[in-house]
Design a protein around this motif. Sequence first.
Motif, PDB file in Angstrom:
ATOM      1  N   PRO A  16      65.855  55.686  37.936  1.00  0.00           N
ATOM      2  CA  PRO A  16      64.482  55.241  38.233  1.00  0.00           C
ATOM      3  C   PRO A  16      63.503  56.406  38.157  1.00  0.00           C
ATOM      4  O   PRO A  16      63.870  57.557  38.426  1.00  0.00           O
ATOM      5  N   LYS A  17      62.287  56.117  37.791  1.00  0.00           N
ATOM      6  CA  LYS A  17      61.265  57.155  37.682  1.00  0.00           C
ATOM      7  C   LYS A  17      60.785  57.554  39.082  1.00  0.00           C
ATOM      8  O   LYS A  17      60.668  56.701  39.956  1.00  0.00           O
ATOM      9  N   PRO A  18      60.509  58.835  39.278  1.00  0.00           N
ATOM     10  CA  PRO A  18      60.042  59.270  40.606  1.00  0.00           C
ATOM     11  C   PRO A  18      58.635  58.759  40.900  1.00  0.00           C
ATOM     12  O   PRO A  18      57.878  58.438  39.988  1.00  0.00           O
ATOM     13  N   ALA A  19      58.302  58.712  42.172  1.00  0.00           N
ATOM     14  CA  ALA A  19      56.974  58.282  42.587  1.00  0.00           C
ATOM     15  C   ALA A  19      55.943  59.301  42.125  1.00  0.00           C
ATOM     16  O   ALA A  19      56.202  60.501  42.127  1.00  0.00           O
ATOM     17  N   LYS A  20      54.782  58.821  41.724  1.00  0.00           N
ATOM     18  CA  LYS A  20      53.737  59.720  41.235  1.00  0.00           C
ATOM     19  C   LYS A  20      52.566  59.727  42.205  1.00  0.00           C
ATOM     20  O   LYS A  20      52.273  58.729  42.844  1.00  0.00           O
TER      21      LYS A  20
END
Length: 54
Positions: free
Chosen positions: A9-13
């Motif tokens: 999953p992509k990290p929080a931005k």
Amino acid sequence: MDYKAAGAPKPAKGKPRHSEHNARGSEKNPLNRKDDKSALLARMKAAAEKGNKD
């Protein structure tokens, strides 16, 4: 196969990983505190004079 869902999953931005020790609204730096511009100006002038002497 759903290739979109594959992988990590992509990290929080937009959110820092930690909070600063002197962030606005904290105990060390309350929100209603006014920054003293005259003290800042005096420090800047002293630093400029020190730089000119060297």
